[in-house]
Design a protein around this motif. Structure first.
Motif, PDB file in Angstrom:
ATOM      1  N   LEU A 450       0.711  -1.278   0.062  1.00 49.15           N
ATOM      2  CA  LEU A 450      -0.101   0.084  -0.511  1.00 49.15           C
ATOM      3  C   LEU A 450       0.433   1.312  -0.155  1.00 49.15           C
ATOM      4  N   SER A 451       1.886   1.232  -0.005  1.00 48.43           N
ATOM      5  CA  SER A 451       3.055   2.771   0.272  1.00 48.43           C
ATOM      6  C   SER A 451       3.568   2.184  -0.325  1.00 48.43           C
ATOM      7  N   ALA A 499      -5.969  -5.535   9.882  1.00 43.72           N
ATOM      8  CA  ALA A 499      -6.210  -4.792  10.541  1.00 43.72           C
ATOM      9  C   ALA A 499      -6.036  -3.787   9.866  1.00 43.72           C
ATOM     10  N   TYR A 500      -5.210  -3.234   8.967  1.00 44.60           N
ATOM     11  CA  TYR A 500      -4.186  -2.324   8.358  1.00 44.60           C
ATOM     12  C   TYR A 500      -4.657  -2.247   7.101  1.00 44.60           C
ATOM     13  N   LEU A 501      -5.297  -3.107   5.856  1.00 41.76           N
ATOM     14  CA  LEU A 501      -5.661  -3.553   4.984  1.00 41.76           C
ATOM     15  C   LEU A 501      -7.235  -2.761   5.462  1.00 41.76           C
ATOM     16  N   ALA A 502      -7.927  -3.230   6.022  1.00 45.04           N
ATOM     17  CA  ALA A 502      -9.245  -2.731   6.256  1.00 45.04           C
ATOM     18  C   ALA A 502      -8.986  -1.065   6.763  1.00 45.04           C
ATOM     19  N   GLU A 503      -8.427  -0.738   7.844  1.00 44.72           N
ATOM     20  CA  GLU A 503      -7.747   0.511   7.353  1.00 44.72           C
ATOM     21  C   GLU A 503      -8.346   1.668   6.352  1.00 44.72           C
ATOM     22  N   LEU A 508     -10.106   5.616   1.910  1.00 45.00           N
ATOM     23  CA  LEU A 508     -10.056   5.650   0.746  1.00 45.00           C
ATOM     24  C   LEU A 508     -10.509   6.946   0.130  1.00 45.00           C
ATOM     25  N   ASP A 509     -10.824   7.782  -0.547  1.00 40.89           N
ATOM     26  CA  ASP A 509     -11.795   8.432  -1.165  1.00 40.89           C
ATOM     27  C   ASP A 509     -12.229   8.435  -1.794  1.00 40.89           C
ATOM     28  N   ALA A 510     -13.624   8.169  -1.585  1.00 35.22           N
ATOM     29  CA  ALA A 510     -15.000   6.884  -1.851  1.00 35.22           C
ATOM     30  C   ALA A 510     -15.625   7.571  -2.623  1.00 35.22           C
TER      31      ALA A 510
END
Length: 692
Positions: A450-451, A499-503, A508-510
């Protein structure tokens, strides 16, 4: 005006601001203090018109109640006892305001100040009971405050400054060992940690005085051997023994001596002491000897017939409605007594033949109350025949008990598991556990990706383009619009990566997804800035990653991604009871402990139950246990082979042991079933039970 008034002339004013019930005002403590030192502070009173010469106390109600308690006890005489007072005159509003001000501006001593004060008093007179009595406190309260004086200086200063609460200070003071206090303080002092956490971490490497081993050894014997005891004055869960290794050594000596005595007395081949009330783990690989029930004698059979006949007669008599209540009760009691006699005759404990005694053994158990008890089951290291002949054995007679060793393989060579599918000690992981770990390893990679949106873009473009040119390439991604098919369904243990993936998804700008048509959503998505698009790209690519199943090799492309990003699996994933330790055998855990902390750490856990070892290891590998710095660092860095990205580690560096080619546990379970059909029950270990 300041003066003195006889106690009998004082009454409590209704405008006194303290309205709490007497049982909440600690009146006995106040009475004890007045008895020891007299009234130290004037009561505020106002004169009454009637009866003349009497006064109302509008501030000092606790002191007045304390004086009255002394009157009830016969300590003082209200007619002669002089009470120092300050007389004020005014309307009710003024007097009530004065009472409020007198109470409002009181500042209680801090626990640290109380500690220093008690320490000074005890230092002068050395009488804890006397100090407790004069202040109307319990000895335990005074000792508790004195224990705070044993706090390491940084912790005591934090208490004095109000940086930590009294409960947290008590948790640190649950041990007098300042080195241990400072060790925990260095890890937890700079961040908020509640008292339960501090107490749990401190107690992790101690033994509770209520532990069966501690009860067996006894505090006197433990102290004579050099063991130290921390008196826990702030809870009722028992004192802490600082040197559990001493208690365990003494318990081992006691149980070994008792095992030797019992073995010689009974003539058994062996007696194995275990500091547990459960023999399941200790009996792994042994055969349970099933003894045939003894045959009934002619006298017993005759008696059983008599019992049956009498019970039938009793049933007929009780069916008669004309029978009296007392007679019915007597018949009912007789029927129950006959039932008990019948059970006793039919359930006589089988006798172990003398010729078998040298071939079998039993376990000397330790009950939760610290008592040594010989287990009633017999075990053997080799198949044992109880009665019968070889021909009867072939015919499957009940009198024959025979079996096969636990873990025996089928004919032919067992497949050698891949290095990453092996637990510490060389035993293969179950397929289910391996698949779950593969999915959790995938989550770690996804969370790290993600980063790195630029790398995610390169990866996505490569997969989409190369897929057009090669039909057999393994990308480890479903970026081609397929959803990943995980090898395991259902809810998985929670991890930091998941948990990090869920956060990340929630962040995200949805807004663009709220439009109804594809064109509107597309135009809204185009309007996002580059960072917003990059975040979506990284998330979609991360969520497309596949987890290889137990039967498949790791994806080389995913391993290369991990190397490029420098993925630190240990920082994202820690082994817990739920996701690892409950899922592997006790032997694998003990092997792992030996690798991490040597023989001493293994010995500390060897006598524990499987669940206790699992919980202890969860704390150790989370960095919550008090251990040597090098052991802590090794534990925090460890991850099982199944969680490693093999592009980073050569196969030669993986934790392999001899026996890595053992067959999976489901085969062992089959063998156990086959053996049990012969009448002998080999005990499979936890790993085999899991695979089943």
């Amino acid at each position: 005006m300041t003066t003195s008034v006889k106690l009998a002339k004082l009454t409590l004013s209704p405008i006194n601001v303290r309205k709490r019930p007497d049982d909440l005002l600690e009146i006995p403590q106040m009475a004890a203090d007045i008895e020891a030192r007299g009234v130290l502070q004037n009561l505020l009173v106002t004169p009454l018109k009637k009866p003349r010469g009497t006064f109302e106390v509008f501030d000092g109600g606790r002191r007045l109640r304390g004086l009255r308690m002394l009157v009830e006890r016969g300590v003082i005489d209200p007619e002669t006892y002089d009470v120092p007072v300050k007389v004020l005159v005014g309307d009710e509003a003024t007097l009530s305001e004065t009472s409020t001000a007198a109470n409002f501006h009181q500042l209680k001593m801090t626990p640290a100040e109380e500690c220093r004060a008690f320490q000074y008093f005890i230092g002068l007179k050395g009488d804890i009971d006397g100090v407790a009595k004069r202040f109307g406190l319990t000895r335990r309260f005074v000792e508790g405050r004195l224990r705070l004086a044993t706090l390491a200086e940084p912790i005591f200063e934090a208490l004095s400054e109000g940086s930590i609460t009294l409960d947290v200070a008590k948790a640190y003071a649950s041990t007098e060992n300042q080195e241990k206090q400072l060790l925990v303080w260095s890890s937890y002092g700079s961040s908020y940690s509640n008292a339960d956490t501090i107490r749990r971490v401190i107690a992790n490497e101690t033994m509770n005085s209520t532990d069966p081993v501690a009860i067996l050894v006894g505090e006197d014997r433990y102290a004579e051997a050099g063991g130290k005891v921390d008196r826990d004055l702030f809870s009722d869960s028992g004192d802490k023994w600082v040197n559990p290794e001493i208690a365990q050594r003494l318990a081992a000596d006691i149980m070994e001596a008792e095992a030797k005595r019992v073995g010689e007395e009974l003539g058994l081949g062996w007696i194995r002491p275990i500091a547990s009330n459960f023999t399941h783990s200790a009996a792994a690989g042994l055969y349970r000897v099933i003894l045939p029930a003894p045959e009934l004698t002619e006298e017993q059979e005759t008696r059983l017939e008599e019992i049956s006949a009498r019970q039938q007669a009793i049933s007929e008599e009780m069916a008669d409605d004309s029978i009296g209540e007392d007679a019915c009760k007597a018949l009912d009691q007789e029927y129950d007594a006959l039932t008990d006699e019948d059970y006793a005759i039919r359930n006589v404990a089988p006798t172990l033949p003398d010729e078998l005694r040298p071939q079998v053994g039993a376990f000397l158990k330790l009950t939760p109350k610290g008592a040594m008890v010989l287990d009633t089951e017999y075990y053997s290291e080799e198949p044992v025949r109880v009665g019968g002949t070889e021909d009867e054995a072939k015919e499957g007679e009940d009198s024959v008990t025979i079996g096969r060793p636990t873990g025996g393989g089928r004919e032919g060579a067992a497949p050698v598991p891949r290095p990453e599918a092996v637990a510490p000690g060389g035993k293969p992981l179950s397929a289910r556990l391996y698949d779950e770990l593969a999915m959790q390893r995938r989550d770690v990679l996804a969370a790290t990706l993600l980063s790195h949106p630029a790398l995610a873009l390169d990866y996505a473009l490569f997969v989409m383009i190369d897929d057009r040119m090669s039909s057999s390439a393994a990308y480890g991604s479903t970026i081609r619009a397929r959803s990943p098919q995980d090898p395991v369904s259902g809810e998985l243990p929670s991890t930091r990566a998941r948990a990090y993936l869920a956060e990340a998804h929630d962040g995200l700008d949805a807004v663009w997804t709220e439009h109804s048509s594809e064109v509107e959503r597309f135009e809204a998505f185009r309007a996002l800035d580059d960072d917003g698009k990059a975040a979506w790209l990284a998330y979609i690519v991360a969520m497309s990653l596949e987890a290889p199943s137990y039967r498949a090799d790791q994806c080389p492309l995913q391993n290369r991604l991990a190397t490029i990003m420098g993925v630190d699996v240990a920082s994202w994933w820690r082994p817990t009871s739920e996701n690892f330790f409950d899922r592997v055998s006790k032997g694998s855990i003990l092997t792992l402990l030996a690798e991490v902390g040597g023989a001493a750490l293994t010995a500390r856990h060897a006598t524990m139950k499987k669940t206790e070892i699992s919980q202890s290891c969860a704390k150790l590998f989370a960095g919550e246990a008090i251990v040597e710095p090098e052991v802590r660092d090794t534990a925090l860095a460890w991850v099982p082979n199944a969680m490693r990205f093999r592009d980073q580690v050569d196969v030669d560096d993986l934790d392999l042991e001899e026996g890595a080619g053992e067959q999976p546990d489901d085969a062992e379970t089959v063998d156990a079933v086959e053996a049990s059909e012969t009448g002998l029950e080999p005990h499979a270990d936890e790993q085999g039970a899991l695979a089943a």
